[in-house]
Structures are given as structure tokens and as C-alpha cells.
Motif scaffolding. Structure first.
Motif, mmCIF file in Angstrom:
data_model
loop_
_atom_site.group_PDB
_atom_site.id
_atom_site.type_symbol
_atom_site.label_atom_id
_atom_site.label_comp_id
_atom_site.label_asym_id
_atom_site.label_seq_id
_atom_site.Cartn_x
_atom_site.Cartn_y
_atom_site.Cartn_z
ATOM 1 N N LYS A 293 22.511 4.781 78.408
ATOM 2 C CA LYS A 293 21.628 6.761 78.765
ATOM 3 C C LYS A 293 20.653 6.837 78.241
ATOM 4 O O LYS A 293 19.430 7.485 78.669
ATOM 5 C CB LYS A 293 23.010 7.170 78.318
ATOM 6 C CG LYS A 293 23.738 6.643 79.686
ATOM 7 C CD LYS A 293 24.869 7.595 79.567
ATOM 8 C CE LYS A 293 26.155 7.290 80.683
ATOM 9 N NZ LYS A 293 26.947 7.895 80.524
ATOM 10 N N HIS A 294 20.643 6.831 76.501
ATOM 11 C CA HIS A 294 19.630 7.453 75.921
ATOM 12 C C HIS A 294 19.637 6.822 74.364
ATOM 13 O O HIS A 294 20.741 6.746 73.586
ATOM 14 C CB HIS A 294 19.894 9.398 75.692
ATOM 15 C CG HIS A 294 19.634 10.093 75.115
ATOM 16 N ND1 HIS A 294 19.979 10.476 73.482
ATOM 17 C CD2 HIS A 294 18.418 9.937 74.831
ATOM 18 C CE1 HIS A 294 18.791 11.015 73.162
ATOM 19 N NE2 HIS A 294 17.551 11.418 73.827
ATOM 20 N N LEU A 295 17.717 6.876 73.703
ATOM 21 C CA LEU A 295 18.093 6.526 72.776
ATOM 22 C C LEU A 295 16.472 6.669 72.113
ATOM 23 O O LEU A 295 15.798 7.035 72.755
ATOM 24 C CB LEU A 295 16.942 4.710 73.040
ATOM 25 C CG LEU A 295 16.955 3.808 71.370
ATOM 26 C CD1 LEU A 295 17.961 3.246 70.330
ATOM 27 C CD2 LEU A 295 16.034 2.865 72.189
ATOM 28 N N GLY A 296 17.208 7.229 71.047
ATOM 29 C CA GLY A 296 16.203 8.953 70.363
ATOM 30 C C GLY A 296 15.477 7.826 68.877
ATOM 31 O O GLY A 296 16.530 7.295 68.627
ATOM 32 N N ALA B 181 8.618 12.675 67.635
ATOM 33 C CA ALA B 181 9.990 12.199 67.737
ATOM 34 C C ALA B 181 10.268 11.744 69.357
ATOM 35 O O ALA B 181 9.101 11.740 69.791
ATOM 36 C CB ALA B 181 10.926 12.875 67.543
ATOM 37 N N GLY B 182 10.637 10.757 69.763
ATOM 38 C CA GLY B 182 10.676 9.925 71.127
ATOM 39 C C GLY B 182 11.373 9.855 71.073
ATOM 40 O O GLY B 182 13.053 9.695 70.926
ATOM 41 N N ALA B 183 12.248 9.406 73.051
ATOM 42 C CA ALA B 183 13.667 9.354 73.413
ATOM 43 C C ALA B 183 12.643 8.120 75.084
ATOM 44 O O ALA B 183 12.249 8.651 75.103
ATOM 45 C CB ALA B 183 14.267 10.936 73.744
ATOM 46 N N TYR B 184 13.870 7.435 74.617
ATOM 47 C CA TYR B 184 14.411 7.424 75.746
ATOM 48 C C TYR B 184 15.567 7.955 77.087
ATOM 49 O O TYR B 184 16.016 7.852 76.396
ATOM 50 C CB TYR B 184 14.068 5.756 76.285
ATOM 51 C CG TYR B 184 13.019 4.945 75.143
ATOM 52 C CD1 TYR B 184 11.845 4.417 75.892
ATOM 53 C CD2 TYR B 184 13.099 4.672 73.481
ATOM 54 C CE1 TYR B 184 10.513 3.925 74.935
ATOM 55 C CE2 TYR B 184 12.352 4.129 73.029
ATOM 56 C CZ TYR B 184 11.358 3.847 73.910
ATOM 57 O OH TYR B 184 9.836 2.948 73.021
ATOM 58 N N ARG B 185 15.458 7.891 77.715
ATOM 59 C CA ARG B 185 16.543 8.607 79.143
ATOM 60 C C ARG B 185 16.384 7.470 80.019
ATOM 61 O O ARG B 185 15.607 6.779 80.680
ATOM 62 C CB ARG B 185 16.054 9.901 79.220
ATOM 63 C CG ARG B 185 16.480 11.019 78.062
ATOM 64 C CD ARG B 185 16.451 12.443 78.324
ATOM 65 N NE ARG B 185 16.435 12.675 77.363
ATOM 66 C CZ ARG B 185 17.322 13.371 76.315
ATOM 67 N NH1 ARG B 185 18.277 12.881 76.336
ATOM 68 N NH2 ARG B 185 17.186 14.289 75.441
ATOM 69 N N LEU B 186 17.756 6.853 80.198
ATOM 70 C CA LEU B 186 17.873 5.394 81.439
ATOM 71 C C LEU B 186 19.082 6.389 82.519
ATOM 72 O O LEU B 186 19.811 7.118 81.713
ATOM 73 C CB LEU B 186 18.546 4.472 80.712
ATOM 74 C CG LEU B 186 17.436 4.123 79.321
ATOM 75 C CD1 LEU B 186 18.162 2.983 78.693
ATOM 76 C CD2 LEU B 186 16.556 4.297 80.025
ATOM 77 N N SER B 187 18.299 6.046 83.678
ATOM 78 C CA SER B 187 19.281 6.752 84.880
ATOM 79 C C SER B 187 19.653 5.841 85.533
ATOM 80 O O SER B 187 18.259 4.659 85.887
ATOM 81 C CB SER B 187 19.114 7.763 85.764
ATOM 82 O OG SER B 187 17.524 8.266 85.772
#
Length: 144
Positions: A76-79, A90-96
């Protein structure tokens, strides 16, 4: 604040995409600016893990860009937060879930300070180029 984002859909499961992204040792396979990366502390992909990386900086000079995983919600989410180097976004990957795969939203945010404020447009261009590499991530994961 400087912000960049990009989104793509990858024909792999959210769990597969997350596992690949969470292990920073995979970064050279899809991020062109990564010259070298090692796991400095923690376990690959775990909250608090720190990766030491050397990136290609301005003029091709090597720069450090170590980062720490700040959010880890598998599938779901990796920050992450860059903790060493001249810029510390700061970064993030949001998966759906998406039909036939996974939609990935990659965001980067940076609050420029001091002299960095003077090169704001350059920073935004660099951040946009970084998130644009999702296309290469898609190609790597779909060909595996």
C-alpha cells in the motif's frame, strides 16, 4: 515547497511492486542516477532501514543521497526521507489495486532552505525527472 509527482499502472500485484520498491538495492535497475547503493542498517524494506547511496549530481559529480524508510505498509504505502546530501526531500510510493495490476503514485516534496531557494526551478526539474522514471520501473517489473 517544491513538489513533484507521477503515476503509472504496472501489470504486477501490489505486493510484487511493493517488495521491489521496498528493497533499495533494486534502485539501480530503474533509477538512472543511482551509481551505488548499500543497506547501511536495518532489514531491507523495514521501517527505519537506512540505505547509503551515491547519486549522479550536477555536472556528473557523485553526491550522497542516503535515505531512511519512514513508512512501510506492504502492498500500500512506502515512505522515505533523504537523510544525507545537499537536498533532503521526503518521498512516498502509494500503491492501489487497478484492473490487471497496480497503480503507483510517486511523490517527492522538498522545503528548500538558504541558498537552495535560489535554485528552486532547477530543484523542481530534477524532482520531476526523478518521478518520471516510473516508466522505467514499469518496464523493468513487467519484463521480469
Amino acid at each position: 515547497m517544491a513538489h513533484a509527482e507521477n503515476e503509472t499502472t504496472i501489470n504486477r500485484s501490489p505486493e510484487d511492486v511493493y517488495a521491489f520498491l521496498a528493497d533499495g538495492l533494486n534502485n539501480p535497475a530503474w533509477r538512472s542516477g543511482v551509481q551505488d547503493i548499500t543497506l547501511k542498517s536495518g532489514k531491507p524494506g523495514d521501517l527505519g532501514a537506512v540505505y547509503s547511496q551515491t547519486l549522479t549530481g550536477p555536472g556528473g559529480r557523485p553526491i550522497v543521497g542516503d535515505y531512511e524508510i519512514t513508512a512501510a505498509d506492504p502492498g500500500k504505502h512506502l515512505g522515505f526521507q533523504v537523510v544525507a546530501g545537499p537536498a533532503r526531500p521526503a518521498g512516498a510510493y502509494r500503491l492501489s489495486e487497478a484492473p490487471g495490476g497496480t497503480t503507483v503514485l510517486f511523490t517527492l516534496d522538498l522545503q528548500p532552505k538558504g541558498l537552495m531557494k535560489l535554485v528552486g526551478p532547477v530543484i523542481v526539474r530534477t524532482m520531476n525527472a526523478e518521478v518520471a522514471q516510473l516508466t522505467k520501473l514499469k518496464n523493468v517489473l513487467e519484463s521480469a
